[in-house]
Structure formats: C-alpha cells, structure tokens
Design an enzyme around this catalytic site. Structure first.
Site, PDB file in Angstrom:
ATOM      1  N   ASP A  63       0.871  -1.177   0.000  1.00 45.65           N
ATOM      2  CA  ASP A  63       0.000   0.000   0.000  1.00 45.65           C
ATOM      3  C   ASP A  63       0.914   1.234   0.000  1.00 45.65           C
ATOM      4  O   ASP A  63       2.142   1.107  -0.148  1.00 45.65           O
ATOM      5  CB  ASP A  63      -0.982  -0.030   1.191  1.00 45.65           C
ATOM      6  CG  ASP A  63      -0.291   0.169   2.536  1.00 45.65           C
ATOM      7  OD1 ASP A  63       0.962   0.237   2.575  1.00 45.65           O
ATOM      8  OD2 ASP A  63      -1.008   0.248   3.552  1.00 45.65           O
ATOM      9  N   HIS A  64       0.338   2.425   0.182  1.00 42.68           N
ATOM     10  CA  HIS A  64       1.148   3.650   0.186  1.00 42.68           C
ATOM     11  C   HIS A  64       2.170   3.643   1.334  1.00 42.68           C
ATOM     12  O   HIS A  64       3.262   4.172   1.195  1.00 42.68           O
ATOM     13  CB  HIS A  64       0.238   4.880   0.299  1.00 42.68           C
ATOM     14  CG  HIS A  64      -0.655   4.826   1.506  1.00 42.68           C
ATOM     15  ND1 HIS A  64      -1.719   3.940   1.599  1.00 42.68           N
ATOM     16  CD2 HIS A  64      -0.621   5.492   2.698  1.00 42.68           C
ATOM     17  CE1 HIS A  64      -2.304   4.079   2.777  1.00 42.68           C
ATOM     18  NE2 HIS A  64      -1.661   5.015   3.461  1.00 42.68           N
TER      19      HIS A  64
ATOM     20  N   CYS B  89       3.499  -3.050   3.974  1.00 39.08           N
ATOM     21  CA  CYS B  89       2.642  -1.922   4.351  1.00 39.08           C
ATOM     22  C   CYS B  89       3.357  -1.179   5.471  1.00 39.08           C
ATOM     23  O   CYS B  89       4.540  -1.430   5.709  1.00 39.08           O
ATOM     24  CB  CYS B  89       1.233  -2.387   4.739  1.00 39.08           C
ATOM     25  SG  CYS B  89       1.120  -3.412   6.225  1.00 39.08           S
TER      26      CYS B  89
ATOM     27  N   GLY C 129       3.467  -3.963   8.240  1.00 40.09           N
ATOM     28  CA  GLY C 129       3.641  -5.347   7.791  1.00 40.09           C
ATOM     29  C   GLY C 129       2.545  -6.262   8.322  1.00 40.09           C
ATOM     30  O   GLY C 129       2.602  -7.478   8.114  1.00 40.09           O
TER      31      GLY C 129
ATOM     32  N   HIS D 208      10.544 -24.171   8.902  1.00 42.25           N
ATOM     33  CA  HIS D 208       9.501 -24.877   9.656  1.00 42.25           C
ATOM     34  C   HIS D 208       8.098 -24.687   9.085  1.00 42.25           C
ATOM     35  O   HIS D 208       7.253 -25.563   9.225  1.00 42.25           O
ATOM     36  CB  HIS D 208       9.483 -24.400  11.119  1.00 42.25           C
ATOM     37  CG  HIS D 208      10.707 -24.829  11.883  1.00 42.25           C
ATOM     38  ND1 HIS D 208      10.797 -24.732  13.253  1.00 42.25           N
ATOM     39  CD2 HIS D 208      11.899 -25.356  11.466  1.00 42.25           C
ATOM     40  CE1 HIS D 208      11.979 -25.191  13.648  1.00 42.25           C
ATOM     41  NE2 HIS D 208      12.665 -25.554  12.580  1.00 42.25           N
ATOM     42  N   ASN D 209       7.823 -23.507   8.518  1.00 40.01           N
ATOM     43  CA  ASN D 209       6.450 -23.188   8.117  1.00 40.01           C
ATOM     44  C   ASN D 209       6.250 -23.152   6.609  1.00 40.01           C
ATOM     45  O   ASN D 209       5.134 -22.926   6.148  1.00 40.01           O
ATOM     46  CB  ASN D 209       6.032 -21.824   8.709  1.00 40.01           C
ATOM     47  CG  ASN D 209       6.399 -21.692  10.176  1.00 40.01           C
ATOM     48  OD1 ASN D 209       7.217 -20.855  10.542  1.00 40.01           O
ATOM     49  ND2 ASN D 209       5.837 -22.542  11.013  1.00 40.01           N
TER      50      ASN D 209
END
Ligand code: RB5
Length: 200
Positions: A60-61, A117, A120, A150-151
């Site tokens: 975003d901005h 953003c 974040g 891990h993810n």
C-alpha cells in the site's frame, strides 16, 4: 599429465607444479583434491542454468518506498520481479494488494511474494486469506529463516515504518535462500493449509 607450459588456467598451472613434487603421497592427495574441486565447479556451472526465482511484490502507500527499493534490489540479483503496485503515494487499502500478492503466489505465477505496508501486519492478514498462502510478518533474519525451514512460508511481509532497510534486505535474502525442512514440519504445514478448506 599436464605440463606447466601447456596449462591454460590457474588450476591447471598449480596442478602441473604439484606433479613435479618429490613427495608422492602428497602429490596424489593434492591431485585428488583438484579433481574434487573441478567436479564441484562443474556442478555449480550446471546449477546456474536453473530457472531464476520469480518474486511478486505488492504494497500500500505505507510500504511503497520499501517495496520499490526491494524490487530494485531483487532485480539486481537477476531475480524475476513482478510489481503489482501500488505505484504512487496516494492512499490505498492494503487488503487489495495483500490479496493480489497472495493470489499470484497461490496460482503459481510466482515462487514467493513480498508484501509491504506501514506495519507489515494488515497486508499479511490480507495475504493469508488466500487459499495456499502462508504469509509471515518478519522483523529479523532468524524469523525469516525459521519461517521457511519450519512453516514453508511463501509470502514475506514487512513493515516499512518499523524495519531498517538493511535488515529488510538481509531477511529477504535469507527467506528466498532457505529451503523448507519437510520431515516433521510437513504434516503441520498440511494441517495449516487444511484449515482454510475445512471452512469452505
Ligand atoms: C496505512 O496507514 C497503514 O495502516 C497500513 O500501511 C498498515 O500499517 C496496516 O496494517
């Protein structure tokens, strides 16, 4: 046997010198080492023909400036970059851009997503609404590594107003370079992905 006069590169030159050494055992050891180094070099030459990593970016901005800097940074590393915007400083809503990054990754149009953003956070929530996305907000290099190991995270989210530029770049480098460990983590990641489909 390579003659010193015939050597065309520094490795051959060194090998030719070693072959004149009087100590036979050391000579054999060094020549075996040279063969190994050559094999490793050949393998890395082959690796360079692998397709480049494709990364999609969105912000975003509030994340515009960091997103643009990261897009340039990735391009300079021969990574294939798609910038989904925003492209101006006008105020926009992060859900649109987080979802766009998530959709591109889920569709296989990119290997990884980068969503930025102000904090974040909002853009990460948005990306995670897309089936197949595992987005993480990252503030440090260790979390970047663990989120991959891990993810199997596939979207990294950053807060332009919170993270330093150098940390952001290093975290991104580590995120893109780290492989998912699989093993005991694979079952948990499948369970994560199943949470979305269970609600449909
Ligand atoms: C925009 O002002 C800001 O709210 C946004 O960039 C982000 O931080 C939201 O999570």
């Amino acid at each position: 046997m390579i003659e010193l006069a015939e050597a065309t590169n520094p490795l051959d030159e060194l090998q030719a010198v070693i072959l004149t050494w009087p100590v036979r055992g050391l000579q054999c050891y060094m020549c075996a080492e040279f063969t190994r180094v050559r094999e490793v070099n050949d393998a890395s030459v082959q690796d360079s023909s692998e397709p480049p990593i494709r990364v999609v970016l969105g912000s975003d901005h509030g994340g515009l400036s960091l997103k643009n800097e990261l897009a340039q940074y990735l391009t300079s590393q021969a990574i294939v970059v798609t910038d989904l915007g925003t492209h101006t400083a006008d105020s926009v809503d992060y859900p649109e851009f987080g979802a766009a990054v998530g959709r591109a990754v889920a569709a296989g149009d990119a290997d990884f997503g980068v969503a930025v953003c102000g904090s974040g956070l909002g853009i990460c929530i948005a990306a995670n609404k897309i089936d197949g996305v595992r987005a993480v907000t990252i503030h440090d290099v260790t979390s970047a590594r663990l989120s991959r190991e891990h993810n199997d995270a596939n979207v990294i989210c950053l807060g332009e107003r919170l993270i330093g530029r150098e940390v952001a770049k290093e975290a991104l480098d580590v995120f893109l370079a780290t492989e998912f460990e699989g093993g005991r983590h694979a079952k948990r990641v499948h369970s994560l992905d199943a949470l979305i489909t269970q609600q449909m």
